[in-house]
Design a protein around this motif. Structure first.
Motif, short mmCIF file in Angstrom:
data_model
loop_
_atom_site.label_atom_id
_atom_site.label_comp_id
_atom_site.label_asym_id
_atom_site.label_seq_id
_atom_site.Cartn_x
_atom_site.Cartn_y
_atom_site.Cartn_z
N ASN A 225 0.86 -1.19 0.00
CA ASN A 225 0.00 0.00 0.00
C ASN A 225 0.89 1.24 0.00
OD1 ASN A 225 0.99 0.11 2.61
ND2 ASN A 225 -0.94 -0.47 3.59
N ASN A 226 0.25 2.38 -0.15
CA ASN A 226 0.97 3.66 -0.09
C ASN A 226 1.01 4.11 1.38
OD1 ASN A 226 1.47 4.10 -2.93
ND2 ASN A 226 -0.73 4.52 -3.15
N ARG A 227 2.04 3.67 2.06
CA ARG A 227 2.15 3.95 3.49
C ARG A 227 2.78 5.32 3.72
NH1 ARG A 227 5.97 2.40 7.62
NH2 ARG A 227 7.16 1.19 6.08
N VAL A 228 2.09 6.13 4.53
CA VAL A 228 2.59 7.47 4.82
C VAL A 228 3.70 7.38 5.86
CG1 VAL A 228 1.96 9.77 5.69
CG2 VAL A 228 0.33 8.47 4.29
N ARG A 229 4.74 8.13 5.63
CA ARG A 229 5.89 8.14 6.55
C ARG A 229 5.47 8.61 7.93
NH1 ARG A 229 9.71 13.19 6.32
NH2 ARG A 229 10.96 12.88 8.20
N ALA A 230 5.82 7.84 8.94
CA ALA A 230 5.54 8.23 10.32
C ALA A 230 6.57 9.26 10.79
CB ALA A 230 5.56 7.00 11.22
N CYS A 231 6.41 9.75 11.99
CA CYS A 231 7.32 10.77 12.51
C CYS A 231 8.67 10.14 12.87
CB CYS A 231 6.71 11.43 13.75
SG CYS A 231 5.17 12.30 13.43
N ASP A 232 9.74 10.83 12.53
CA ASP A 232 11.09 10.42 12.92
C ASP A 232 11.84 11.66 13.40
OD1 ASP A 232 11.88 11.79 10.58
OD2 ASP A 232 11.79 9.96 9.38
N VAL A 233 13.15 11.55 13.51
CA VAL A 233 13.92 12.67 14.06
C VAL A 233 13.89 13.90 13.16
CG1 VAL A 233 15.45 11.19 15.40
CG2 VAL A 233 16.02 11.72 13.02
N HIS A 234 13.48 13.73 11.90
CA HIS A 234 13.47 14.85 10.96
C HIS A 234 12.05 15.36 10.66
CE1 HIS A 234 17.77 14.55 10.05
NE2 HIS A 234 17.61 13.22 10.07
N GLY A 235 11.08 14.80 11.34
CA GLY A 235 9.72 15.29 11.14
C GLY A 235 8.74 14.20 10.79
N CYS A 236 7.51 14.61 10.39
CA CYS A 236 6.43 13.68 10.04
C CYS A 236 6.07 13.85 8.58
CB CYS A 236 5.21 13.94 10.92
SG CYS A 236 5.53 13.84 12.70
N GLY A 237 5.51 12.78 7.99
CA GLY A 237 5.23 12.80 6.56
C GLY A 237 3.78 13.03 6.19
N ALA A 238 2.90 13.25 7.17
CA ALA A 238 1.48 13.46 6.86
C ALA A 238 1.24 14.86 6.30
CB ALA A 238 0.63 13.24 8.10
N PHE A 239 0.14 15.00 5.59
CA PHE A 239 -0.22 16.30 5.02
C PHE A 239 -0.52 17.29 6.15
CE2 PHE A 239 -3.24 19.35 3.14
CZ PHE A 239 -2.53 19.75 2.02
N ASN A 240 -0.04 18.51 6.01
CA ASN A 240 -0.23 19.60 6.97
C ASN A 240 0.51 19.36 8.29
OD1 ASN A 240 -1.59 21.59 5.61
ND2 ASN A 240 -3.63 20.96 6.28
N SER A 241 1.47 18.45 8.30
CA SER A 241 2.28 18.28 9.51
C SER A 241 3.24 19.47 9.64
CB SER A 241 3.05 16.96 9.47
OG SER A 241 3.87 16.91 8.31
N ARG A 242 3.69 19.72 10.87
CA ARG A 242 4.53 20.88 11.14
C ARG A 242 5.91 20.70 10.52
NH1 ARG A 242 3.24 25.82 12.19
NH2 ARG A 242 1.60 24.99 13.57
N ARG A 243 6.35 21.73 9.78
CA ARG A 243 7.69 21.75 9.20
C ARG A 243 8.32 23.11 9.50
NH1 ARG A 243 8.85 17.84 5.17
NH2 ARG A 243 7.96 15.91 6.02
N GLY A 244 9.10 23.18 10.56
CA GLY A 244 9.71 24.44 10.93
C GLY A 244 8.65 25.45 11.32
N ASN A 245 8.61 26.58 10.59
CA ASN A 245 7.62 27.61 10.87
C ASN A 245 6.37 27.47 9.99
OD1 ASN A 245 9.31 28.86 12.77
ND2 ASN A 245 10.35 30.05 11.16
N GLY A 246 6.34 26.43 9.15
CA GLY A 246 5.21 26.26 8.24
C GLY A 246 4.60 24.88 8.33
N LEU A 247 3.78 24.55 7.31
CA LEU A 247 3.11 23.25 7.24
C LEU A 247 3.59 22.50 6.00
CD1 LEU A 247 -0.55 24.31 8.15
CD2 LEU A 247 1.17 23.29 9.67
#
Length: 256
Positions: A135-157
């Motif tokens: 299946n198309n498995r979405v990347r879970a959270c790791d030390v560099h962040g999360c892979g879901a849509f609208n997840s926090r990335r620095g000061n943005g989404l």
């Protein structure tokens, strides 16, 4: 007696003179009255003459001015051919009334019949991108962040979805369409990510962290598109993944 006779004569003469003067005065007044009445008679005659003229003209047939004929141009309704469900089914969707629940999202103007019939694109309508995965498995959270849509990335989404893949693993085409050239982006740290744009008449996506076999031309759903570029050399401990982004920055999750 002789003295009285001349007095009587003088009196009678005076009366006669008065009578004559009175008659003259009356005749003079009557003459003025006739002069005043004569213009009124003329006016009356002229009015009668004009009335006779109008009645005479009424008897004549009046000239009829021809009316301009106005052409009635009825608005012709352009015949619109009935749409076919093929536009929906070829994308992997199902045409159904929009009041039904769709496990995904509806697309308009893809089905025949009434406008209430819309194309339901179910979840997972696209092909599995990463070969060897079920299946198309979405990347879970790791030390560099999360892979879901609208997840926090620095000061943005994060306006994309990260799908777990193997380094150098084959990446398949999610839907049939055309390749529209290379794409690239940089993150706030200055790291560059390369990929390719894929689109059809409904969808448009950018796929990053891959090396495509070609950048231009038609492709079919499930066809090998390229291979995944490794990220471990730049980001230690990160989960290997590709980045799937819609061209309009909407969420691609309903299709994967």
């Amino acid at each position: 007696m002789m003295m009285k006779m001349p007095l009587r004569v003088h009196l009678i003469a005076a009366l006669l003179i008065c009578y004559v003067l009175l008659i003259c005065a009356l005749e003079h007044e009557e003459g003025k009255g006739e002069e005043l009445q004569s213009p009124e008679k003329d006016v009356g005659n002229s009015i009668k003459v004009r009335r006779n003229d109008t009645t005479a003209n009424d008897g004549k047939p009046k000239a009829i001015t021809p009316r301009k004929k106005v052409k009635k141009t009825g608005s012709k309704k352009a015949s619109v051919g009935s749409r076919s469900d093929i536009s929906c089914t070829k994308l992997g969707g199902i045409c159904q009334p929009s009041r039904y629940i769709c496990q995904g999202r509806y697309l308009k103007d893809k089905c025949s019949g009434a406008k209430t019939r819309q194309c339901c694109m179910p979840v997972g309508a696209w092909n599995i991108l990463c070969a060897g995965h079920h299946n198309n498995r979405v990347r879970a959270c790791d030390v560099h962040g999360c892979g879901a849509f609208n997840s926090r990335r620095g000061n943005g989404l994060h306006k994309a979805v990260d799908l777990v893949c193997d380094d150098y693993g084959i990446v398949n085409t999610p839907f049939s369409g055309s390749l529209a050239g290379p794409v690239s982006r940089k993150d706030p740290a200055g790291n560059q990510y390369d990929g390719v744009k894929l689109l059809n008449d409904v969808h448009c996506v950018k796929i990053f962290n891959i090396r495509p076999y070609r950048y231009i031309g038609p492709v079919s759903q499930g066809e090998a598109l390229g291979y995944l570029l490794p990220l471990q050399d730049r980001f230690s401990g990160i989960t290997s993944h590709l980045e799937l982004q819609m061209c309009d920055s909407t969420d691609p999750s309903p299709f994967i």
